[in-house]
Design an enzyme around this catalytic site. Structure first.
Site, PDB file in Angstrom:
ATOM      1  N   TYR A  53      64.219  89.294  15.813  1.00 44.39           N
ATOM      2  CA  TYR A  53      64.544  89.823  14.480  1.00 44.39           C
ATOM      3  C   TYR A  53      64.540  88.713  13.427  1.00 44.39           C
ATOM      4  O   TYR A  53      64.205  88.950  12.265  1.00 44.39           O
ATOM      5  CB  TYR A  53      65.874  90.590  14.514  1.00 44.39           C
ATOM      6  CG  TYR A  53      65.722  91.905  15.229  1.00 44.39           C
ATOM      7  CD1 TYR A  53      66.062  92.036  16.574  1.00 44.39           C
ATOM      8  CD2 TYR A  53      65.124  92.998  14.591  1.00 44.39           C
ATOM      9  CE1 TYR A  53      65.860  93.229  17.253  1.00 44.39           C
ATOM     10  CE2 TYR A  53      64.910  94.196  15.258  1.00 44.39           C
ATOM     11  CZ  TYR A  53      65.267  94.299  16.591  1.00 44.39           C
ATOM     12  OH  TYR A  53      65.033  95.478  17.266  1.00 44.39           O
ATOM     13  N   HIS A 104      66.574 103.756  11.287  1.00 44.21           N
ATOM     14  CA  HIS A 104      66.630 102.769  12.376  1.00 44.21           C
ATOM     15  C   HIS A 104      67.246 101.446  11.946  1.00 44.21           C
ATOM     16  O   HIS A 104      67.093 100.442  12.633  1.00 44.21           O
ATOM     17  CB  HIS A 104      65.225 102.554  12.958  1.00 44.21           C
ATOM     18  CG  HIS A 104      64.693 103.797  13.615  1.00 44.21           C
ATOM     19  ND1 HIS A 104      63.353 103.993  13.864  1.00 44.21           N
ATOM     20  CD2 HIS A 104      65.309 104.924  14.051  1.00 44.21           C
ATOM     21  CE1 HIS A 104      63.176 105.170  14.445  1.00 44.21           C
ATOM     22  NE2 HIS A 104      64.362 105.770  14.548  1.00 44.21           N
ATOM     23  N   THR A 170      53.518 107.292  10.339  1.00 40.93           N
ATOM     24  CA  THR A 170      54.306 107.291  11.573  1.00 40.93           C
ATOM     25  C   THR A 170      53.561 108.065  12.648  1.00 40.93           C
ATOM     26  O   THR A 170      52.969 109.109  12.400  1.00 40.93           O
ATOM     27  CB  THR A 170      55.716 107.886  11.384  1.00 40.93           C
ATOM     28  OG1 THR A 170      56.366 107.964  12.668  1.00 40.93           O
ATOM     29  CG2 THR A 170      55.697 109.273  10.754  1.00 40.93           C
TER      30      THR A 170
HETATM   31  N1  APR Z   1      48.384 103.840   6.301  1.00 46.59           N
HETATM   32  C1  APR Z   1      48.972 104.917   6.893  1.00 46.59           C
HETATM   33  N2  APR Z   1      49.208 105.009   8.218  1.00 46.59           N
HETATM   34  C2  APR Z   1      48.835 103.961   8.981  1.00 46.59           C
HETATM   35  C3  APR Z   1      48.215 102.802   8.448  1.00 46.59           C
HETATM   36  C4  APR Z   1      48.000 102.772   7.049  1.00 46.59           C
HETATM   37  N3  APR Z   1      47.424 101.723   6.456  1.00 46.59           N
HETATM   38  N4  APR Z   1      47.968 101.943   9.484  1.00 46.59           N
HETATM   39  C5  APR Z   1      48.420 102.555  10.606  1.00 46.59           C
HETATM   40  N5  APR Z   1      48.921 103.763  10.308  1.00 46.59           N
HETATM   41  C6  APR Z   1      49.540 104.735  11.204  1.00 46.59           C
HETATM   42  C7  APR Z   1      49.068 104.690  12.640  1.00 46.59           C
HETATM   43  O1  APR Z   1      47.905 105.488  12.816  1.00 46.59           O
HETATM   44  C8  APR Z   1      50.274 105.281  13.375  1.00 46.59           C
HETATM   45  O2  APR Z   1      50.181 106.704  13.450  1.00 46.59           O
HETATM   46  O3  APR Z   1      50.916 104.449  11.250  1.00 46.59           O
HETATM   47  C9  APR Z   1      51.452 104.908  12.482  1.00 46.59           C
HETATM   48  C10 APR Z   1      52.308 103.809  13.048  1.00 46.59           C
HETATM   49  O4  APR Z   1      52.897 104.294  14.238  1.00 46.59           O
HETATM   50  P1  APR Z   1      53.890 103.345  15.054  1.00 46.59           P
HETATM   51  O5  APR Z   1      53.300 101.999  15.191  1.00 46.59           O
HETATM   52  O6  APR Z   1      54.287 104.106  16.283  1.00 46.59           O
HETATM   53  O7  APR Z   1      55.151 103.182  14.087  1.00 46.59           O
HETATM   54  P2  APR Z   1      56.308 104.213  13.828  1.00 46.59           P
HETATM   55  O8  APR Z   1      55.828 105.619  13.955  1.00 46.59           O
HETATM   56  O9  APR Z   1      56.960 103.813  12.554  1.00 46.59           O
HETATM   57  O10 APR Z   1      57.322 103.894  15.052  1.00 46.59           O
HETATM   58  C11 APR Z   1      58.546 104.603  15.054  1.00 46.59           C
HETATM   59  O11 APR Z   1      59.265 103.265  16.925  1.00 46.59           O
HETATM   60  O12 APR Z   1      59.439 101.245  17.967  1.00 46.59           O
HETATM   61  C12 APR Z   1      60.105 102.151  17.216  1.00 46.59           C
HETATM   62  O13 APR Z   1      61.934 101.706  15.853  1.00 46.59           O
HETATM   63  C13 APR Z   1      60.560 101.569  15.904  1.00 46.59           C
HETATM   64  O14 APR Z   1      60.795 102.704  13.792  1.00 46.59           O
HETATM   65  C14 APR Z   1      59.899 102.458  14.867  1.00 46.59           C
HETATM   66  C15 APR Z   1      59.613 103.735  15.638  1.00 46.59           C
END
Ligand code: APR
Length: 224
Positions: A53, A104, A170
């Site tokens: 972190y 989170h 997400t």
């Molecule tokens: N614009 C929009 N979306 C995007 C971009 C972009 N430039 N680049 C990537 N993405 C999308 C990806 O296709 C994916 O669907 O963003 C999403 C990211 O997904 P994750 O990496 O799984 O992140 P997230 O959904 O925020 O994860 C949720 O998981 O590990 C835990 O606590 C952590 O808050 C996090 C949670």
């Protein structure tokens, strides 16, 4: 004004230079989630968790909000906007959004391991031996895997009053955050923004673009 609720994830910060979790070369390709983002990992090797972190908190000083963060802040002139973010960065705040629920937690906050209500703003490295006023070790104010999501109840309350529900950046793979869509009223318009496909019902309008590239589409849909 219509209630607009916006669920954001790591994807909205990707264009600011912050890695997502599950994309190619994402954070979880380079770290073991259970070692650095779980309560077990904290108990096993707290210094490794603090270092993980500390690196992410230091990066916050090097990055800026992108056009998508600023666009969401500007939407507050046309809608009653609440952002429900899974992100622990401060880019929505720095872009000017005023109503933000961090499901989170937040990188720039730490709390006592003994009293979860003892929360402090902390923008530099957190080390073993850094104590709160209760003389207990401080830990990142982050919701780790295996822990409850304290803000979930207020997030559900907000989602259940949405007239418009936006999902930006997400993968919808983490619960309970991903379940928020189930609380959105039937009348509400739901729009998702993600360059990749999402596990969503066909009736949801999906803009298959990046967050910044979707701004013109969203402006057209919202007639602003
Ligand atoms: N614009 C929009 N979306 C995007 C971009 C972009 N430039 N680049 C990537 N993405 C999308 C990806 O296709 C994916 O669907 O963003 C999403 C990211 O997904 P994750 O990496 O799984 O992140 P997230 O959904 O925020 O994860 C949720 O998981 O590990 C835990 O606590 C952590 O808050 C996090 C949670």
């Amino acid at each position: 004004m219509k209630n607009m609720v916006i669920l954001t994830g790591a994807g909205i910060s990707a264009e600011s230079g912050i890695s997502t979790f599950r994309d190619a070369n994402g954070l979880w390709e380079n770290y073991d989630i259970m070692e650095v983002a779980s309560i077990e990992g904290w108990k096993t090797n707290p210094s490794l968790v603090l270092d993980f972190y500390n690196q992410r908190r230091a990066q916050l000083k090097e990055v800026m909000p992108n056009k998508a963060h600023y666009f969401l802040a500007e939407l507050e002139t046309n809608f009653n906007v609440t952002i429900i973010t899974q992100n622990v960065d401060n880019l929505h705040e720095r872009a000017g959004s005023t109503k933000i629920i961090h499901l989170h937690g937040e990188l720039n906050k730490v709390r006592s391991v003994k009293n979860e209500n003892l929360i402090y703003t902390w923008e530099d490295d957190l080390m073993m031996g850094d104590f709160g006023e209760d003389q207990a070790q401080l830990r990142p104010h982050i919701v780790w895997f295996g822990e409850m999501v304290p803000e979930m109840e207020s997030a559900i309350d907000i989602a259940s009053q949405a007239d418009l529900f936006l999902i930006i950046g997400t993968s919808l793979q983490v619960y309970p955050a991903a379940s928020l869509i189930d609380y959105v009223p039937k009348h509400a318009q739901i729009i998702s923004v993600d360059p990749n496909p999402l596990p969503l019902d066909q009736h949801i309008y999906h803009i298959r673009k990046s967050a910044t590239q979707s701004i013109s589409d969203l402006k057209e849909i919202f007639k602003i």
